[in-house]
Design a protein around this motif. Structure first.
Motif, PDB file in Angstrom:
ATOM      1  N   LEU A 142       0.450  -1.416   0.094  1.00  0.00           N
ATOM      2  CA  LEU A 142      -0.029   0.158  -0.243  1.00  0.00           C
ATOM      3  C   LEU A 142       0.913   0.826  -0.080  1.00  0.00           C
ATOM      4  O   LEU A 142       1.995   0.976   0.357  1.00  0.00           O
ATOM      5  N   ASN A 143       0.320   2.113  -0.644  1.00  0.00           N
ATOM      6  CA  ASN A 143       1.616   3.882  -1.099  1.00  0.00           C
ATOM      7  C   ASN A 143       0.575   4.487   0.794  1.00  0.00           C
ATOM      8  O   ASN A 143       0.260   3.909   1.310  1.00  0.00           O
ATOM      9  N   GLN A 152      -3.056   5.308   1.438  1.00  0.00           N
ATOM     10  CA  GLN A 152      -3.546   3.768   1.530  1.00  0.00           C
ATOM     11  C   GLN A 152      -3.266   3.737   2.810  1.00  0.00           C
ATOM     12  O   GLN A 152      -4.020   3.163   3.688  1.00  0.00           O
ATOM     13  N   GLN A 153      -1.937   3.535   3.499  1.00  0.00           N
ATOM     14  CA  GLN A 153      -1.770   2.921   4.871  1.00  0.00           C
ATOM     15  C   GLN A 153      -2.259   4.248   5.823  1.00  0.00           C
ATOM     16  O   GLN A 153      -3.534   3.853   6.960  1.00  0.00           O
ATOM     17  N   LEU A 210      -8.923  -4.621   6.025  1.00  0.00           N
ATOM     18  CA  LEU A 210      -8.865  -5.024   4.741  1.00  0.00           C
ATOM     19  C   LEU A 210      -8.868  -7.352   4.435  1.00  0.00           C
ATOM     20  O   LEU A 210      -8.961  -7.752   5.948  1.00  0.00           O
ATOM     21  N   ILE A 239      -6.582  -8.018  -1.020  1.00  0.00           N
ATOM     22  CA  ILE A 239      -5.020  -7.515  -2.181  1.00  0.00           C
ATOM     23  C   ILE A 239      -5.238  -7.897  -3.712  1.00  0.00           C
ATOM     24  O   ILE A 239      -4.965  -9.405  -3.565  1.00  0.00           O
ATOM     25  N   VAL A 250      -7.080  -2.895  -3.549  1.00  0.00           N
ATOM     26  CA  VAL A 250      -6.745  -3.004  -2.375  1.00  0.00           C
ATOM     27  C   VAL A 250      -8.441  -2.933  -2.064  1.00  0.00           C
ATOM     28  O   VAL A 250      -9.203  -2.138  -1.913  1.00  0.00           O
ATOM     29  N   GLU A 258      -5.810   4.975  -4.809  1.00  0.00           N
ATOM     30  CA  GLU A 258      -4.648   4.845  -5.087  1.00  0.00           C
ATOM     31  C   GLU A 258      -4.014   5.778  -4.515  1.00  0.00           C
ATOM     32  O   GLU A 258      -3.120   6.662  -3.119  1.00  0.00           O
TER      33      GLU A 258
END
Length: 79
Positions: free
Chosen positions: A20-21, A24-25, A38, A41, A51, A66
């Motif tokens: 995750l970028n 996203q995190q 979550l 994925i 995701v 994203e």
């Protein structure tokens, strides 16, 4: 004949946070405070990862985009 396409990969791979970028995190951490988690994925070959998150009831799913936004009307099949 319906042939299974899955390769035996885990729905949530080890080190999923690394997939995750940063946006996203951050969004996922905030959502977890409201009972979301979550779910899996999706990692299609030669395509971007998808995701997928699910709420505590298991009834609502969304795609964690994203930019950290949640798409609550995803065009994905959920079994």
């Amino acid at each position: 004949m319906d042939q299974e396409k899955r390769r035996g990969d885990a729905p949530i791979p080890q080190g999923a946070a690394d997939m995750l970028n940063e946006l996203q995190q951050l969004a996922l951490r905030q959502m977890e405070g409201f009972g979301w988690r979550l779910h899996f994925i999706r990692r299609p070959l030669f395509q971007e990862r998808v995701v997928v998150v699910i709420d505590a009831s298991g009834e609502n799913i969304g795609i964690l985009e994203e930019d950290g936004s949640i798409n609550m009307s995803p065009a994905i099949a959920h079994r």
